[in-house]
Design a protein around this motif. Structure first.
Motif, PDB file in Angstrom:
ATOM      1  N   THR A  42       9.035  -7.265   8.401  1.00 24.03           N
ATOM      2  CA  THR A  42       8.467  -7.311   6.873  1.00 24.03           C
ATOM      3  C   THR A  42       7.154  -7.277   6.889  1.00 24.03           C
ATOM      4  OG1 THR A  42       8.288  -9.734   6.892  1.00 24.03           O
ATOM      5  CG2 THR A  42      10.343  -8.612   6.036  1.00 24.03           C
ATOM      6  N   LYS A  43       6.363  -7.114   7.906  1.00 25.03           N
ATOM      7  CA  LYS A  43       4.987  -6.855   7.972  1.00 25.03           C
ATOM      8  C   LYS A  43       4.427  -5.625   7.576  1.00 25.03           C
ATOM      9  CE  LYS A  43       4.132 -10.343  11.705  1.00 25.03           C
ATOM     10  NZ  LYS A  43       3.413 -10.504  12.755  1.00 25.03           N
ATOM     11  N   SER A  44       5.256  -4.421   7.413  1.00 26.62           N
ATOM     12  CA  SER A  44       4.856  -3.226   6.926  1.00 26.62           C
ATOM     13  C   SER A  44       4.209  -3.256   5.682  1.00 26.62           C
ATOM     14  CB  SER A  44       5.945  -2.049   7.040  1.00 26.62           C
ATOM     15  OG  SER A  44       6.753  -2.233   6.003  1.00 26.62           O
ATOM     16  N   LEU A  45       3.367  -2.225   5.191  1.00 27.20           N
ATOM     17  CA  LEU A  45       2.799  -2.295   3.916  1.00 27.20           C
ATOM     18  C   LEU A  45       4.211  -2.095   2.630  1.00 27.20           C
ATOM     19  CD1 LEU A  45       0.530  -2.250   1.925  1.00 27.20           C
ATOM     20  CD2 LEU A  45       0.288   0.101   2.483  1.00 27.20           C
ATOM     21  N   ALA A  46       4.993  -1.326   2.994  1.00 30.75           N
ATOM     22  CA  ALA A  46       5.827  -0.963   2.204  1.00 30.75           C
ATOM     23  C   ALA A  46       6.744  -2.021   1.908  1.00 30.75           C
ATOM     24  CB  ALA A  46       6.700   0.332   2.507  1.00 30.75           C
ATOM     25  N   ASP A  47       7.235  -2.741   2.973  1.00 32.05           N
ATOM     26  CA  ASP A  47       8.102  -3.911   2.996  1.00 32.05           C
ATOM     27  C   ASP A  47       7.524  -5.109   2.407  1.00 32.05           C
ATOM     28  OD1 ASP A  47      10.172  -2.526   4.391  1.00 32.05           O
ATOM     29  OD2 ASP A  47       9.677  -3.199   6.119  1.00 32.05           O
ATOM     30  N   LEU A  48       6.369  -5.252   2.684  1.00 36.88           N
ATOM     31  CA  LEU A  48       5.567  -6.435   2.068  1.00 36.88           C
ATOM     32  C   LEU A  48       5.318  -6.124   0.568  1.00 36.88           C
ATOM     33  CD1 LEU A  48       2.883  -7.542   4.691  1.00 36.88           C
ATOM     34  CD2 LEU A  48       4.738  -9.088   3.698  1.00 36.88           C
ATOM     35  N   ALA A 116      -5.251  -9.891  -2.864  1.00 35.65           N
ATOM     36  CA  ALA A 116      -4.705 -10.939  -1.840  1.00 35.65           C
ATOM     37  C   ALA A 116      -3.686  -9.995  -1.147  1.00 35.65           C
ATOM     38  CB  ALA A 116      -4.255 -12.101  -2.611  1.00 35.65           C
ATOM     39  N   PHE A 117      -2.918  -9.431  -1.748  1.00 34.94           N
ATOM     40  CA  PHE A 117      -1.843  -8.715  -1.274  1.00 34.94           C
ATOM     41  C   PHE A 117      -2.374  -7.809  -0.106  1.00 34.94           C
ATOM     42  CE2 PHE A 117       0.087  -4.355  -1.156  1.00 34.94           C
ATOM     43  CZ  PHE A 117       1.358  -4.839  -0.306  1.00 34.94           C
ATOM     44  N   GLY A 118      -3.494  -7.006  -0.409  1.00 31.22           N
ATOM     45  CA  GLY A 118      -4.060  -6.202   0.596  1.00 31.22           C
ATOM     46  C   GLY A 118      -4.718  -6.895   1.904  1.00 31.22           C
ATOM     47  N   LEU A 119      -5.361  -8.105   1.565  1.00 32.24           N
ATOM     48  CA  LEU A 119      -5.740  -8.992   2.675  1.00 32.24           C
ATOM     49  C   LEU A 119      -4.822  -9.506   3.458  1.00 32.24           C
ATOM     50  CD1 LEU A 119      -8.597 -11.056   0.628  1.00 32.24           C
ATOM     51  CD2 LEU A 119      -8.910  -9.142   2.259  1.00 32.24           C
ATOM     52  N   LEU A 120      -3.642  -9.807   2.934  1.00 40.35           N
ATOM     53  CA  LEU A 120      -2.302 -10.254   3.572  1.00 40.35           C
ATOM     54  C   LEU A 120      -2.011  -9.269   4.709  1.00 40.35           C
ATOM     55  CD1 LEU A 120      -0.085 -12.397   4.263  1.00 40.35           C
ATOM     56  CD2 LEU A 120       1.260 -11.420   2.343  1.00 40.35           C
ATOM     57  N   VAL A 121      -1.700  -8.059   4.035  1.00 44.83           N
ATOM     58  CA  VAL A 121      -1.517  -6.777   5.143  1.00 44.83           C
ATOM     59  C   VAL A 121      -2.629  -6.739   5.856  1.00 44.83           C
ATOM     60  CG1 VAL A 121      -0.857  -4.493   4.995  1.00 44.83           C
ATOM     61  CG2 VAL A 121      -0.063  -5.691   3.038  1.00 44.83           C
ATOM     62  N   ALA A 122      -3.896  -6.945   5.901  1.00 43.44           N
ATOM     63  CA  ALA A 122      -4.736  -6.442   6.821  1.00 43.44           C
ATOM     64  C   ALA A 122      -4.590  -7.683   7.848  1.00 43.44           C
ATOM     65  CB  ALA A 122      -6.171  -6.544   5.946  1.00 43.44           C
ATOM     66  N   LEU A 124      -2.078  -9.360   8.692  1.00 43.97           N
ATOM     67  CA  LEU A 124      -0.728  -9.247   9.376  1.00 43.97           C
ATOM     68  C   LEU A 124      -0.920  -8.396  10.377  1.00 43.97           C
ATOM     69  CD1 LEU A 124       1.883 -10.361   6.625  1.00 43.97           C
ATOM     70  CD2 LEU A 124       0.853 -11.621   8.690  1.00 43.97           C
ATOM     71  N   ASN A 125      -1.336  -7.085  10.047  1.00 50.95           N
ATOM     72  CA  ASN A 125      -1.355  -5.894  10.710  1.00 50.95           C
ATOM     73  C   ASN A 125      -2.775  -5.442  11.473  1.00 50.95           C
ATOM     74  OD1 ASN A 125       1.243  -4.676   9.888  1.00 50.95           O
ATOM     75  ND2 ASN A 125       0.566  -5.472   8.070  1.00 50.95           N
ATOM     76  N   GLY A 126      -3.790  -6.108  11.237  1.00 56.81           N
ATOM     77  CA  GLY A 126      -5.117  -5.796  11.578  1.00 56.81           C
ATOM     78  C   GLY A 126      -5.911  -4.607  10.679  1.00 56.81           C
ATOM     79  N   ALA A 127      -7.231  -5.079  10.159  1.00 55.58           N
ATOM     80  CA  ALA A 127      -7.593  -4.313   9.198  1.00 55.58           C
ATOM     81  C   ALA A 127      -7.816  -3.127   9.500  1.00 55.58           C
ATOM     82  CB  ALA A 127      -9.154  -5.006   9.143  1.00 55.58           C
ATOM     83  N   GLY A 128      -7.688  -2.438  11.035  1.00 54.00           N
ATOM     84  CA  GLY A 128      -8.015  -1.205  11.189  1.00 54.00           C
ATOM     85  C   GLY A 128      -6.674  -0.366  11.458  1.00 54.00           C
ATOM     86  N   ARG A 129      -5.355  -1.112  11.248  1.00 46.90           N
ATOM     87  CA  ARG A 129      -4.484  -0.369  11.363  1.00 46.90           C
ATOM     88  C   ARG A 129      -3.194  -0.824  10.431  1.00 46.90           C
ATOM     89  NH1 ARG A 129      -0.921  -3.504  14.565  1.00 46.90           N
ATOM     90  NH2 ARG A 129      -1.775  -5.332  15.513  1.00 46.90           N
ATOM     91  N   LEU A 130      -3.486  -0.735   9.054  1.00 40.87           N
ATOM     92  CA  LEU A 130      -2.724  -1.080   7.815  1.00 40.87           C
ATOM     93  C   LEU A 130      -1.531  -0.006   8.134  1.00 40.87           C
ATOM     94  CD1 LEU A 130      -4.997  -1.642   4.923  1.00 40.87           C
ATOM     95  CD2 LEU A 130      -4.185  -3.187   6.417  1.00 40.87           C
ATOM     96  N   THR A 131      -0.295  -0.735   7.970  1.00 37.29           N
ATOM     97  CA  THR A 131       1.141   0.068   8.264  1.00 37.29           C
ATOM     98  C   THR A 131       1.043   0.807   6.926  1.00 37.29           C
ATOM     99  OG1 THR A 131       2.097  -1.741   9.475  1.00 37.29           O
ATOM    100  CG2 THR A 131       3.493  -0.195   8.510  1.00 37.29           C
ATOM    101  N   GLY A 132       1.204   2.148   6.970  1.00 34.39           N
ATOM    102  CA  GLY A 132       1.371   2.881   5.716  1.00 34.39           C
ATOM    103  C   GLY A 132       0.121   3.449   5.282  1.00 34.39           C
TER     104      GLY A 132
END
Length: 251
Positions: A42-48, A116-122, A124-132
């Protein structure tokens, strides 16, 4: 009108319930982050976003009910209602000032949630490789912005009706909880577009996955837009009438 709005914000200067409402607004991020730690899929941008948006559609109406309810209730609780309505402004302007402040704060809370959602994704996935990718994130921002706008405007007007009929913040909060859960029940219905919150949710999710939209998109879109406009106008006018024609004043 500007003086009234400024005065409403001043009244909130020392109200700690605003902190509670902000934290309640961020609940989808808290639960989303916790869920992602237990389920790596559930760490992908779309899933989150799917998870966050489901939580948003359920909990944010509660926040708005408590918010608009508290703005009116403070006049009853602090015994300032009589003084407030004798400011020399029309009741329409007094009502509109409360609604405007609630809408502004509601939109700000929604914006903070999405950031905050954007920060969470960053995180969980690393700021340089946002899933999606960034492009999808910007698309989601557009869809979420539409949903948040619809939810804020319509729910605020409905909450204003409840608080001025009940003059009880507990009753208003309970109705907000019920409304949040009930609106979620119609999200999956093909005729759920008649419910503004449900329709706004499907519009938002369209930017993430087009297959989640209605089977008959044109009629659903037209019907949903008409429903939003009618609901907003009717709820606003009913709220104004309820507020303007209050006769029984508690001592």
């Amino acid at each position: 009108m500007g003086v009234l709005i400024k005065n409403e914000f001043y009244k909130l200067k020392r109200e700690w319930f605003m902190v509670f409402l902000l934290l309640l607004s961020l609940l989808p991020i808290i639960t989303g982050g916790a869920g992602a730690n237990f389920n790596s899929s559930t760490k992908s941008l779309a899933d989150l976003f799917f998870f966050m948006n489901n939580q948003f559609s359920m909990f944010f109406p509660m926040v708005l009910f408590i918010l608009i309810g508290s703005l009116f209730y403070q006049e009853y609780k602090n015994k300032t209602y009589i003084n407030w309505i004798t400011y020399g402004f029309s009741k329409k302007k007094l009502f509109l000032s409360k609604v405007t402040v609630s809408v502004v704060i509601g939109i700000c809370f929604a914006a903070v949630l999405f950031i905050a959602f954007g920060l969470l994704v960053a995180i969980l996935n690393g700021a340089g490789r946002l899933t999606g990718g960034i492009s999808l994130f910007l698309k989601l921002a557009i869809g979420f912005g539409i949903e948040a706008g619809v939810v804020v405007f319509v729910t605020t007007c409905l909450g204003a009706i409840v608080i001025n009929l009940s003059r009880n913040i507990i009753v208003t909060s309970v109705v907000g909880v019920i409304y949040g859960f009930v609106s979620c029940l119609f999200i999956g219905s093909e005729r759920g577009f008649v419910i503004p919150g449900s329709f706004a949710y499907r519009v938002s999710m369209f930017f993430s996955d087009k297959s989640t939209y209605y089977e008959v998109p044109i009629s659903a879109t037209i019907g949903g837009c008409i429903s939003i406009v009618l609901c907003f106008i009717v709820l606003f006018l009913v709220g104004l009438i309820v507020f303007s024609h209050k006769k029984k004043i508690e001592n």
